[in-house]
Design a protein around this motif. Structure first.
Motif, PDB file in Angstrom:
ATOM      1  N   ASP A   1       0.806  -1.214   0.000  1.00 32.35           N
ATOM      2  CA  ASP A   1       0.000   0.000   0.000  1.00 32.35           C
ATOM      3  C   ASP A   1       0.839   1.264   0.000  1.00 32.35           C
ATOM      4  OD1 ASP A   1      -2.501  -1.357   0.061  1.00 32.35           O
ATOM      5  OD2 ASP A   1      -2.140  -1.809   2.174  1.00 32.35           O
ATOM      6  N   ASN A   2       2.160   1.107   0.034  1.00 34.26           N
ATOM      7  CA  ASN A   2       3.036   2.278  -0.028  1.00 34.26           C
ATOM      8  C   ASN A   2       3.731   2.388  -1.384  1.00 34.26           C
ATOM      9  OD1 ASN A   2       4.095   4.622   1.176  1.00 34.26           O
ATOM     10  ND2 ASN A   2       6.007   3.580   1.691  1.00 34.26           N
TER      11      ASN A   2
ATOM     12  N   GLY B   1       5.052   7.324  -1.994  1.00 35.20           N
ATOM     13  CA  GLY B   1       4.070   6.325  -1.590  1.00 35.20           C
ATOM     14  C   GLY B   1       3.043   6.913  -0.625  1.00 35.20           C
ATOM     15  N   TRP B   2       1.811   6.362  -0.674  1.00 38.90           N
ATOM     16  CA  TRP B   2       0.716   6.915   0.127  1.00 38.90           C
ATOM     17  C   TRP B   2       1.033   6.868   1.619  1.00 38.90           C
ATOM     18  CZ3 TRP B   2      -2.736   6.062   3.997  1.00 38.90           C
ATOM     19  CH2 TRP B   2      -3.885   6.886   4.030  1.00 38.90           C
ATOM     20  N   VAL B   3       1.562   5.755   2.098  1.00 40.32           N
ATOM     21  CA  VAL B   3       1.850   5.624   3.528  1.00 40.32           C
ATOM     22  C   VAL B   3       2.943   6.602   3.944  1.00 40.32           C
ATOM     23  CG1 VAL B   3       2.601   4.057   5.357  1.00 40.32           C
ATOM     24  CG2 VAL B   3       1.106   3.205   3.543  1.00 40.32           C
TER      25      VAL B   3
ATOM     26  N   LEU C   1       3.572   9.491   2.579  1.00 42.83           N
ATOM     27  CA  LEU C   1       2.949  10.806   2.618  1.00 42.83           C
ATOM     28  C   LEU C   1       2.078  10.955   3.861  1.00 42.83           C
ATOM     29  CD1 LEU C   1       2.297  13.514   1.241  1.00 42.83           C
ATOM     30  CD2 LEU C   1       0.432  12.349   0.042  1.00 42.83           C
ATOM     31  N   PHE C   2       1.325   9.929   4.174  1.00 38.32           N
ATOM     32  CA  PHE C   2       0.493   9.936   5.386  1.00 38.32           C
ATOM     33  C   PHE C   2       1.370  10.145   6.620  1.00 38.32           C
ATOM     34  CE2 PHE C   2      -1.111   7.479   8.998  1.00 38.32           C
ATOM     35  CZ  PHE C   2      -2.369   8.024   9.183  1.00 38.32           C
ATOM     36  N   HIS C   3       2.476   9.412   6.702  1.00 44.46           N
ATOM     37  CA  HIS C   3       3.380   9.509   7.843  1.00 44.46           C
ATOM     38  C   HIS C   3       3.935  10.927   7.972  1.00 44.46           C
ATOM     39  CE1 HIS C   3       7.038   7.576  10.104  1.00 44.46           C
ATOM     40  NE2 HIS C   3       6.662   8.715  10.658  1.00 44.46           N
ATOM     41  N   THR C   4       4.446  11.473   6.875  1.00 42.06           N
ATOM     42  CA  THR C   4       5.036  12.809   6.906  1.00 42.06           C
ATOM     43  C   THR C   4       4.012  13.875   7.292  1.00 42.06           C
ATOM     44  OG1 THR C   4       6.599  12.165   5.170  1.00 42.06           O
ATOM     45  CG2 THR C   4       6.276  14.525   5.541  1.00 42.06           C
TER      46      THR C   4
ATOM     47  N   SER D   1      -3.396   1.655  12.637  1.00 40.66           N
ATOM     48  CA  SER D   1      -3.442   0.585  11.651  1.00 40.66           C
ATOM     49  C   SER D   1      -4.064   1.102  10.359  1.00 40.66           C
ATOM     50  CB  SER D   1      -4.258  -0.587  12.199  1.00 40.66           C
ATOM     51  OG  SER D   1      -4.404  -1.595  11.240  1.00 40.66           O
ATOM     52  N   ILE D   2      -3.318   1.022   9.245  1.00 39.28           N
ATOM     53  CA  ILE D   2      -3.824   1.458   7.945  1.00 39.28           C
ATOM     54  C   ILE D   2      -4.439   0.244   7.253  1.00 39.28           C
ATOM     55  CG2 ILE D   2      -3.246   2.476   5.719  1.00 39.28           C
ATOM     56  CD1 ILE D   2      -0.986   3.969   7.077  1.00 39.28           C
ATOM     57  N   LEU D   3      -5.761   0.161   7.312  1.00 38.15           N
ATOM     58  CA  LEU D   3      -6.455  -1.027   6.830  1.00 38.15           C
ATOM     59  C   LEU D   3      -6.724  -0.950   5.326  1.00 38.15           C
ATOM     60  CD1 LEU D   3      -9.085  -1.753   9.626  1.00 38.15           C
ATOM     61  CD2 LEU D   3      -6.780  -2.659   9.355  1.00 38.15           C
TER      62      LEU D   3
END
Length: 495
Positions: A15-16, A25-27, A29-32, A76-78
């Motif tokens: 998913d990243n 990657g999406w994850v 970007l989400f993390h940052t 948790s990224i489902l």
């Protein structure tokens, strides 16, 4: 409580994968994004960790276990891939097991697990039970063809803005939870969790087209210190759903209903009605039995392509029972928020009866009738009656609340049907019917409609029907015209 790390992000590496070679990657970007927003809200650099190694067939590492043991909140990224990953499922199970062993999986009404839904998934029994009870944060939208799309800036400006709004909501909630976790909780699950120790607002579930507005209202209420319910996912079974909502409403000082064009989720049961319909019904019943205050946001001109929802929209605008106890707001989101904050203010104490014992008549009229009603006011005052007029100018929510209090603090209500049109009369009568069940400072002895110039077809019909609660003053106001009002107030027809 002491933790070595604030946040652990659990995700499937598939998913990243970036959509293009020049993208993030999406994850990642989400993390940052979460790192920046959470740091700003905490006032210090947030400690967020995720494992960026590809696991393959590696054993579940001691490093992961150590990180889980010292983590305050597990995010948790489902996704469909997450539920197929033995590694991901071991991470979330291990965290929950360790937290449960320390009796700290839930602290201060909040689970230490947060689920982020990058795509819709069928969780089933793959994950710990606590995950199924969480509301979660939906980082996707469903289009008119029922196809889900991730909130990914790569798709354009609108998804980027939606992604940032959702991340901001998550960061705000996380900051509040991390701050709460730093406080000592010697009696976790006792005093802090007792119903009624904090003001609670029931923010009703809504259809997808109102979820963004619901998130905005929930964040604003949380900023003001209100507890927003429901905090966990409500049951899918209809009977269990009704029981759960009823129990939540008992703890709340206000219920808020956001009505959209979608029908919403339908619990499994005989009635086959949406959660939007069921919640409104339960809240109206609670208002009738215990005076629960309510706000319904029904934007003007809203329609639905779904017959069941259109029927509900029509009924909600015409049926006083469905509106019972509610301030029906038809403006924009900010107007709805203003009405909510006004409703949350402690109700002003009703004035005590006049020292001279004079009866009060509240005269409801259109703003254009203010000059026309002067002779009527003088006539009523000549009989020793106090007369109040509606408020017309000011903040919309404050005007509504002022007029509500005036209608509650009188002995009789006289609806002056003059300049207002038929729709105006209908809405005024509808609002007055809703007030009949509200607590009053004094009993209402009469609620009458007075027909005044200019004439109209609707007034002609009312004149011909000659119903006892309609006073005919189309040809002028005389004492005989007002005889039913005087009789209800214990006055003779003539001085």
């Amino acid at each position: 409580m002491n933790f070595a790390r604030q946040v652990f992000i659990s995700y499937a590496h598939l998913d990243n994968q970036p959509l293009g070679a020049d993208q993030t990657g999406w994850v990642s970007l989400f993390h940052t994004t979460l790192q920046t927003l959470l740091s700003q809200r905490l006032g210090s650099v947030a400690d967020i960790w995720r494992d960026d190694k590809l696991h393959g067939n590696d054993d579940f590492s001691d490093e992961i276990l150590d990180q889980l043991a010292g983590t305050a909140v597990f995010v948790s990224i489902l996704t469909p891939r997450y539920l197929k990953s033995d590694w991901c499922k071991r991470e979330i199970r291990s965290f929950c097991q360790q937290a449960e062993a320390g009796h700290s999986l839930t602290v201060g009404n909040k689970a230490r697990v947060i689920k982020v839904l990058k795509l819709p998934v069928d969780e089933g029994s793959e994950l710990p039970p606590v995950v199924g009870r969480l509301l979660g944060y939906d980082f996707y939208e469903v289009d008119e063809e029922h196809v889900p799309h991730e909130l990914d800036p790569a798709y354009g400006d609108r998804p980027r803005q939606a992604f940032l709004r959702k991340a901001n909501k998550l960061a705000w909630d996380l900051a509040a939870q991390l701050t709460e976790l730093q406080r000592p909780h010697p009696d976790a699950g006792k005093a802090d969790d007792a119903p009624g120790t904090r003001p609670a607002v029931f923010l009703a579930e809504c259809s997808r087209d109102r979820r963004e507005a619901r998130d905005s209202i929930a964040s604003e209420l949380a900023c003001c210190g209100f507890r927003v319910l429901p905090e966990t996912r409500l049951p899918d079974d209809e009977d269990e759903y009704l029981t759960a909502v009823g129990a939540l409403l008992e703890t709340c000082v206000l219920s808020v209903h956001l009505v959209g064009s979608g029908y919403g989720r339908v619990p499994d049961g005989d009635r086959q009605q949406s959660v939007v319909v069921l919640q409104n019904e339960l809240a109206a019943a609670r208002s009738r039995s215990h005076g629960l205050r309510r706000v319904i946001w029904l934007p003007a001109g809203i329609t639905s392509a779904q017959p069941a929802q259109q029927a509900f929209l029509d009924a909600l605008q015409t049926d006083a029972a469905l509106q019972f106890g509610a301030d029906l707001v038809s403006g924009d989101l900010e107007t709805a928020k203003s009405a909510i904050h006004t409703a949350l203010k402690p109700p002003a104490p009703l004035p005590s009866p006049s020292l001279d014992g004079a009866a009060r008549v509240h005269l409801v009229c259109d703003a254009n009738d203010r000059k026309s009603v002067v002779p009527l006011i003088k006539q009523l005052r000549s009989r020793g009656l106090e007369v109040s007029l509606p408020a017309f100018v000011g903040d919309a929510a404050q005007v509504r609340e002022t007029n509500r209090q005036l209608a509650l603090d009188c002995d009789a209500i006289l609806l002056y049907y003059g300049a207002g049109d038929e729709a105006w009369k209908f809405h005024q009568q509808n609002d007055l019917r809703k007030l009949l069940g509200s607590p009053r400072g004094r009993p209402l002895k009469a609620s009458l409609t007075l027909l005044a110039a200019p004439p109209s077809d609707d007034k002609d019909v009312l004149q011909a029907l000659a119903e006892p609660d309609v006073l005919d003053a189309l040809d002028g106001i005389r004492d005989a015209t007002l005889a039913p009002l005087y009789a209800a107030l214990g006055l003779s027809e003539t001085p």
